[in-house]
Design an enzyme around this catalytic site. Sequence first.
Site, PDB file in Angstrom:
ATOM      1  N   ILE A 168       2.667  -3.383  -4.965  1.00 45.22           N
ATOM      2  CA  ILE A 168       2.376  -4.337  -3.901  1.00 45.22           C
ATOM      3  C   ILE A 168       1.032  -4.033  -3.255  1.00 45.22           C
ATOM      4  CG2 ILE A 168       3.226  -5.289  -1.724  1.00 45.22           C
ATOM      5  CD1 ILE A 168       4.904  -5.903  -4.261  1.00 45.22           C
ATOM      6  N   GLU A 169       0.714  -2.752  -3.117  1.00 45.12           N
ATOM      7  CA  GLU A 169      -0.537  -2.364  -2.463  1.00 45.12           C
ATOM      8  C   GLU A 169      -1.759  -2.719  -3.297  1.00 45.12           C
ATOM      9  OE1 GLU A 169      -1.226  -1.105   0.449  1.00 45.12           O
ATOM     10  OE2 GLU A 169       0.775  -0.697   1.218  1.00 45.12           O
ATOM     11  N   SER A 170      -1.729  -2.383  -4.596  1.00 46.90           N
ATOM     12  CA  SER A 170      -2.958  -2.490  -5.399  1.00 46.90           C
ATOM     13  C   SER A 170      -2.754  -3.008  -6.815  1.00 46.90           C
ATOM     14  CB  SER A 170      -3.620  -1.111  -5.492  1.00 46.90           C
ATOM     15  OG  SER A 170      -2.786  -0.232  -6.249  1.00 46.90           O
ATOM     16  N   TYR A 202       6.461  -7.431   3.684  1.00 47.15           N
ATOM     17  CA  TYR A 202       6.201  -6.249   2.874  1.00 47.15           C
ATOM     18  C   TYR A 202       7.438  -5.841   2.068  1.00 47.15           C
ATOM     19  CZ  TYR A 202       3.875  -1.795   1.817  1.00 47.15           C
ATOM     20  OH  TYR A 202       3.273  -0.727   1.193  1.00 47.15           O
TER      21      TYR A 202
END
Length: 432
Positions: free
Chosen positions: A115-117, A220
């Site tokens: 999800i972050e990168s 998130y």
Amino acid sequence: MYSFRLFRLWFLVLSLILVLWSQVFPFEQKSFSLEDYNDENVLEEHLEVLPEEIVSENLPPNLNDQVKYFIRYFSRKKRGMFTLWLKRSGRYLPIIENIFQRYGIPRDLAYLAMIESGFNPFAYSRAGACGIWQFMRATARKYGLKINYWVDERRDPEKSTLAAALYLSDLYAMFSDWRLACAAYNAGEGKIIRAIARYRTRNYWRLCRYRYLRRETKNYLPKWIAAVIIAKNPRKFGFFVEYDPPLDYEIVKVPGGTDLRMVALAAGVDYETIRWLNPELRRAKTPPYLETYPVKVPFGTAESVRRYLHRVRFVYHRRSLRYRVRRGDTLLRIASYYKVPLRVLRQFNDIRGNLIRVGQVLIIPYREQASFYVAARKNREGKPMYYRVRRGDTLWRISRKYGVSIRKLKTWNNLSSSHLLPGQILVIWPEA
């Protein structure tokens, strides 16, 4: 009229050929529609693949709709992007899960990096976060990651994962709830502490009802849940992915200031492989202020690097082009367009001020082009020869002319393709 009938006849014949071809060689169905996936309650259907520490039975009623939305989002709108994320996950998940297990962190939180990168160590955000775990500079330095002109350890998958494990452990110790820890990882612990104080609840799902938290933080965990559900059963959602193999490397110490292209040539692998194994090196070169630096190379190539690295040489060639000044051109505009310092452009053309005239021919210097090669131990036949590529030249024609192989021409000149440009300089070694 005759031509129209001929066109119709040709069109019918072509259609018949396509129909017969599709019967003999049927096309593989690659499209995916959620109409084929009619689970009314996605969470209930896939609850067993989610960690109990994060997804409990007391779920908000709208969470199922959020998860279904992100499953649609990843499976339809961002299908190509999510396929790439799944492909990369094979490279980094084993390392992340191993470190998380060592620190007592739920292993499925490894998908937070997706999800972050998207498991991209070179990823940068507009806010300045970097690496697989999207660390900001202050947080990264707090957890021991080095950042300077030459090195950014936020881009090192192993070191940044160790820092992420320590950070998540500290957040869990602070909130005693993995949901709040994940929200704090996204929004910052201060934001979550203020939200708890404002609404007098430590229930993450309840905090998400209020407007204080950003939409990104509220989405998130639902986004992470959707990613885990798809990643645990990709074929059900139409993803048929050939995963990257896990990172398998060994470490060899090389002198400071060593270009990674030299390491790649000594190891006998392509430059991109070495680049992705050492993403923390911002300039693709080991820090020159260090005597030695540990570089990752593919497993089984360390001995080759130790044997051949000291024999790798590189030759610099200056390149330039001629530009005819047009109406409206200025010296500064030309220098900016070609990314050449104004001082250098003046020096090459013997210009003292900024005055240029229409029709004047300027020499635009290019950056120096480097050619790498492995020097022979004994060079009895003398120095290398330099060949300037002419219009119409090909690697095959040059290899036949000088009696060398195309593979050696590519190796000596660090060429990744067979494309040549007129004026390009090639190194040809006599020991060939």
